[in-house]
Design an enzyme around this catalytic site. Structure first.
Site, PDB file in Angstrom:
ATOM      1  N   ARG A 176     -48.276  62.704 -49.946  1.00 18.57           N
ATOM      2  CA  ARG A 176     -47.030  63.161 -49.307  1.00 18.57           C
ATOM      3  C   ARG A 176     -46.805  62.466 -47.964  1.00 18.57           C
ATOM      4  O   ARG A 176     -45.669  62.174 -47.591  1.00 18.57           O
ATOM      5  CB  ARG A 176     -47.061  64.681 -49.147  1.00 18.57           C
ATOM      6  CG  ARG A 176     -46.893  65.435 -50.480  1.00 18.57           C
ATOM      7  CD  ARG A 176     -47.320  66.880 -50.359  1.00 18.57           C
ATOM      8  NE  ARG A 176     -46.973  67.683 -51.520  1.00 18.57           N
ATOM      9  CZ  ARG A 176     -47.412  68.927 -51.707  1.00 18.57           C
ATOM     10  NH1 ARG A 176     -48.209  69.489 -50.822  1.00 18.57           N
ATOM     11  NH2 ARG A 176     -47.053  69.605 -52.777  1.00 18.57           N
TER      12      ARG A 176
ATOM     13  N   HIS B 139     -47.196  68.088 -57.066  1.00 21.45           N
ATOM     14  CA  HIS B 139     -47.721  69.454 -57.046  1.00 21.45           C
ATOM     15  C   HIS B 139     -49.213  69.371 -57.313  1.00 21.45           C
ATOM     16  O   HIS B 139     -49.657  68.505 -58.067  1.00 21.45           O
ATOM     17  CB  HIS B 139     -47.071  70.304 -58.146  1.00 21.45           C
ATOM     18  CG  HIS B 139     -47.786  71.608 -58.382  1.00 21.45           C
ATOM     19  ND1 HIS B 139     -47.594  72.699 -57.570  1.00 21.45           N
ATOM     20  CD2 HIS B 139     -48.735  71.964 -59.291  1.00 21.45           C
ATOM     21  CE1 HIS B 139     -48.384  73.688 -57.991  1.00 21.45           C
ATOM     22  NE2 HIS B 139     -49.078  73.272 -59.028  1.00 21.45           N
TER      23      HIS B 139
ATOM     24  N   GLU C 195     -52.555  77.566 -64.205  1.00 19.74           N
ATOM     25  CA  GLU C 195     -51.492  76.571 -64.373  1.00 19.74           C
ATOM     26  C   GLU C 195     -51.773  75.630 -65.550  1.00 19.74           C
ATOM     27  O   GLU C 195     -50.850  75.250 -66.273  1.00 19.74           O
ATOM     28  CB  GLU C 195     -51.309  75.791 -63.061  1.00 19.74           C
ATOM     29  CG  GLU C 195     -50.724  76.681 -61.974  1.00 19.74           C
ATOM     30  CD  GLU C 195     -50.652  76.023 -60.597  1.00 19.74           C
ATOM     31  OE1 GLU C 195     -50.923  74.820 -60.480  1.00 19.74           O
ATOM     32  OE2 GLU C 195     -50.329  76.744 -59.636  1.00 19.74           O
TER      33      GLU C 195
ATOM     34  N   THR D   6     -47.858  70.426 -47.343  1.00 20.11           N
ATOM     35  CA  THR D   6     -46.660  70.697 -48.151  1.00 20.11           C
ATOM     36  C   THR D   6     -45.440  69.957 -47.618  1.00 20.11           C
ATOM     37  O   THR D   6     -44.647  69.418 -48.390  1.00 20.11           O
ATOM     38  CB  THR D   6     -46.400  72.220 -48.171  1.00 20.11           C
ATOM     39  OG1 THR D   6     -47.567  72.873 -48.689  1.00 20.11           O
ATOM     40  CG2 THR D   6     -45.198  72.564 -49.030  1.00 20.11           C
TER      41      THR D   6
ATOM     42  N   ARG E 249     -56.121  68.501 -53.202  1.00 20.42           N
ATOM     43  CA  ARG E 249     -55.231  69.056 -52.158  1.00 20.42           C
ATOM     44  C   ARG E 249     -55.300  68.192 -50.893  1.00 20.42           C
ATOM     45  O   ARG E 249     -54.283  67.936 -50.252  1.00 20.42           O
ATOM     46  CB  ARG E 249     -55.611  70.505 -51.830  1.00 20.42           C
ATOM     47  CG  ARG E 249     -55.277  71.527 -52.899  1.00 20.42           C
ATOM     48  CD  ARG E 249     -53.796  71.728 -53.125  1.00 20.42           C
ATOM     49  NE  ARG E 249     -53.088  72.306 -52.019  1.00 20.42           N
ATOM     50  CZ  ARG E 249     -51.869  72.858 -52.095  1.00 20.42           C
ATOM     51  NH1 ARG E 249     -51.228  72.922 -53.263  1.00 20.42           N
ATOM     52  NH2 ARG E 249     -51.270  73.324 -51.042  1.00 20.42           N
TER      53      ARG E 249
ATOM     54  N   LYS F   8     -43.839  65.177 -59.454  1.00 23.27           N
ATOM     55  CA  LYS F   8     -42.549  65.867 -59.561  1.00 23.27           C
ATOM     56  C   LYS F   8     -41.438  64.851 -59.882  1.00 23.27           C
ATOM     57  O   LYS F   8     -41.650  63.628 -59.800  1.00 23.27           O
ATOM     58  CB  LYS F   8     -42.284  66.598 -58.250  1.00 23.27           C
ATOM     59  CG  LYS F   8     -43.219  67.807 -58.028  1.00 23.27           C
ATOM     60  CD  LYS F   8     -43.009  68.411 -56.641  1.00 23.27           C
ATOM     61  CE  LYS F   8     -43.732  69.739 -56.483  1.00 23.27           C
ATOM     62  NZ  LYS F   8     -43.553  70.306 -55.116  1.00 23.27           N
TER      63      LYS F   8
ATOM     64  N   TYR G  12     -44.473  78.749 -60.645  1.00 24.12           N
ATOM     65  CA  TYR G  12     -44.160  79.092 -59.252  1.00 24.12           C
ATOM     66  C   TYR G  12     -43.923  80.588 -59.078  1.00 24.12           C
ATOM     67  O   TYR G  12     -43.173  80.998 -58.190  1.00 24.12           O
ATOM     68  CB  TYR G  12     -42.948  78.282 -58.791  1.00 24.12           C
ATOM     69  CG  TYR G  12     -43.265  76.815 -58.527  1.00 24.12           C
ATOM     70  CD1 TYR G  12     -44.151  76.436 -57.520  1.00 24.12           C
ATOM     71  CD2 TYR G  12     -42.677  75.812 -59.291  1.00 24.12           C
ATOM     72  CE1 TYR G  12     -44.443  75.099 -57.279  1.00 24.12           C
ATOM     73  CE2 TYR G  12     -42.961  74.465 -59.055  1.00 24.12           C
ATOM     74  CZ  TYR G  12     -43.847  74.122 -58.036  1.00 24.12           C
ATOM     75  OH  TYR G  12     -44.128  72.798 -57.798  1.00 24.12           O
TER      76      TYR G  12
ATOM     77  N   ASN H 138     -41.184  66.691 -52.288  1.00 23.97           N
ATOM     78  CA  ASN H 138     -42.508  66.288 -51.782  1.00 23.97           C
ATOM     79  C   ASN H 138     -43.426  65.663 -52.827  1.00 23.97           C
ATOM     80  O   ASN H 138     -44.649  65.704 -52.706  1.00 23.97           O
ATOM     81  CB  ASN H 138     -43.176  67.451 -51.030  1.00 23.97           C
ATOM     82  CG  ASN H 138     -43.375  68.669 -51.882  1.00 23.97           C
ATOM     83  OD1 ASN H 138     -42.966  68.692 -53.043  1.00 23.97           O
ATOM     84  ND2 ASN H 138     -44.018  69.688 -51.332  1.00 23.97           N
TER      85      ASN H 138
ATOM     86  N   PHE I 178     -36.249  79.591 -50.937  1.00 25.38           N
ATOM     87  CA  PHE I 178     -36.198  78.213 -51.440  1.00 25.38           C
ATOM     88  C   PHE I 178     -36.370  78.135 -52.953  1.00 25.38           C
ATOM     89  O   PHE I 178     -36.261  77.041 -53.527  1.00 25.38           O
ATOM     90  CB  PHE I 178     -37.243  77.337 -50.730  1.00 25.38           C
ATOM     91  CG  PHE I 178     -38.689  77.759 -50.918  1.00 25.38           C
ATOM     92  CD1 PHE I 178     -39.394  77.445 -52.074  1.00 25.38           C
ATOM     93  CD2 PHE I 178     -39.348  78.472 -49.921  1.00 25.38           C
ATOM     94  CE1 PHE I 178     -40.716  77.820 -52.240  1.00 25.38           C
ATOM     95  CE2 PHE I 178     -40.682  78.857 -50.078  1.00 25.38           C
ATOM     96  CZ  PHE I 178     -41.360  78.530 -51.248  1.00 25.38           C
TER      97      PHE I 178
HETATM   98  N1  UDP Z   1     -40.972  74.418 -50.915  1.00 24.91           N
HETATM   99  C1  UDP Z   1     -39.713  74.220 -50.367  1.00 24.91           C
HETATM  100  N2  UDP Z   1     -39.437  74.783 -49.150  1.00 24.91           N
HETATM  101  C2  UDP Z   1     -40.343  75.519 -48.466  1.00 24.91           C
HETATM  102  C3  UDP Z   1     -41.611  75.715 -49.015  1.00 24.91           C
HETATM  103  C4  UDP Z   1     -41.912  75.152 -50.251  1.00 24.91           C
HETATM  104  O1  UDP Z   1     -38.870  73.564 -50.973  1.00 24.91           O
HETATM  105  O2  UDP Z   1     -40.028  75.998 -47.354  1.00 24.91           O
HETATM  106  C5  UDP Z   1     -41.276  73.839 -52.235  1.00 24.91           C
HETATM  107  C6  UDP Z   1     -42.084  72.542 -52.123  1.00 24.91           C
HETATM  108  O3  UDP Z   1     -41.655  71.673 -53.188  1.00 24.91           O
HETATM  109  C7  UDP Z   1     -43.508  73.019 -52.378  1.00 24.91           C
HETATM  110  C8  UDP Z   1     -43.274  74.125 -53.401  1.00 24.91           C
HETATM  111  O4  UDP Z   1     -42.060  74.747 -52.984  1.00 24.91           O
HETATM  112  O5  UDP Z   1     -44.337  71.976 -52.857  1.00 24.91           O
HETATM  113  C9  UDP Z   1     -44.371  75.148 -53.492  1.00 24.91           C
HETATM  114  O6  UDP Z   1     -44.664  75.639 -52.191  1.00 24.91           O
HETATM  115  P1  UDP Z   1     -46.168  75.869 -51.715  1.00 24.91           P
HETATM  116  O7  UDP Z   1     -46.115  76.605 -50.431  1.00 24.91           O
HETATM  117  O8  UDP Z   1     -46.951  76.455 -52.830  1.00 24.91           O
HETATM  118  O9  UDP Z   1     -46.643  74.373 -51.393  1.00 24.91           O
HETATM  119  P2  UDP Z   1     -47.665  73.405 -52.164  1.00 24.91           P
HETATM  120  O10 UDP Z   1     -48.713  74.260 -52.813  1.00 24.91           O
HETATM  121  O11 UDP Z   1     -46.850  72.619 -53.165  1.00 24.91           O
HETATM  122  O12 UDP Z   1     -48.222  72.522 -51.075  1.00 24.91           O
HETATM  123 MG    MG Z   2     -48.586  75.953 -53.938  1.00 25.37          MG
END
Ligand code: UDP
Ligand code: MG
Length: 143
Positions: free
Chosen positions: A96, A109, A120, A85, A79, A3, A43, A106, A51
Site C-alpha cells: 500500500r 486485502h 475468510e 490500511t 499484514r 482488489k 466484511y 488500497n 464507509f
Molecule cells: N475502508 C475505507 N474507509 C475507512 C476504513 C476502511 O474505505 O475509513 C476500507 C478499506 O478498503 C479497507 C477496508 O475498508 O481496506 C477494510 O477496513 P479494515 O479496517 O479492516 O482495514 P484492512 O484490514 O483492510 O487494513
Molecule cells: Mg480488515
C-alpha cells in the site's frame, strides 16, 4: 486478495512476486467477480460502518484476485508487507505504501488474524481447492 484497482492497474504479478520472494508458499489462487453475499460475509465486521456502501461498490467494481498463502507467521508477515490500511500513511516498501494513495482504493486485502484467515478462506475456497505440496528439499529453504 488483490482488489479491483490492483487488478486493473496490472499489479497481480508484482504482488504475487513479493510474497513468493519472501518465501511464502501459494496454496490457491483465482480471478473472480465477487458476488454481493461473499463481500458482505468477508466484511461482516464493517457492515454498519459509514464507509461500507462505498467499500462494497469498490470490491464489486471489477474482478478480484484471491490467494491463499502459507508460511511461518504468515498472517503477521503479510499484514506487515501490505502496510497500513490508509496508503497515504503506509510505510514505503509496503504494497500500500508503494502503490496506493486513497484508503478506499488500497490495492489489497489481507486477513488480520489466523482466526479471520480461516473464516475468510472458507468463504472463498472449497477445501479441495487448497493445494498441499512440498517444495523440493524444504530444509534448504526453511529452518
Ligand atoms: N475502508 C475505507 N474507509 C475507512 C476504513 C476502511 O474505505 O475509513 C476500507 C478499506 O478498503 C479497507 C477496508 O475498508 O481496506 C477494510 O477496513 P479494515 O479496517 O479492516 O482495514 P484492512 O484490514 O483492510 O487494513
Ligand atoms: Mg480488515
Amino acid at each position: 486478495m488483490v482488489k479491483p484497482d490492483g487488478v486493473q492497474r496490472g499489479l497481480i504479478g508484482e504482488i504475487i512476486s513479493r510474497f513468493e520472494a519472501k518465501g511464502l508458499k501459494l496454496a490457491a489462487a483465482k480471478l473472480e467477480h465477487l458476488p454481493e453475499e461473499r463481500v458482505v460475509e468477508q466484511y461482516r465486521e464493517h457492515l454498519e460502518k459509514p464507509f461500507f456502501p462505498g467499500l462494497k461498490a469498490y470490491i464489486m467494481g471489477g474482478p478480484c484476485f484471491l490467494m491463499v498463502w502459507e508460511g511461518k507467521e504468515v498472517v503477521a508477515v503479510v499484514r506487515m508487507m501490505i502496510g497500513a490500511t490508509n496508503p497515504a500513511e503506509a510505510a514505503p516498501g509496503s504494497i500500500r505504501g508503494d502503490f496506493g494513495l486513497d484508503i478506499g482504493r488500497n490495492v489489497v486485502h489481507a486477513s488480520d488474524s489466523p482466526t479471520s484467515a480461516m473464516r475468510e478462506i472458507a468463504i472463498h475456497f472449497e477445501p479441495a481447492g487448497l493445494i498441499d505440496y512440498s517444495k523440493i528439499d524444504e530444509s534448504v529453504l526453511y529452518e
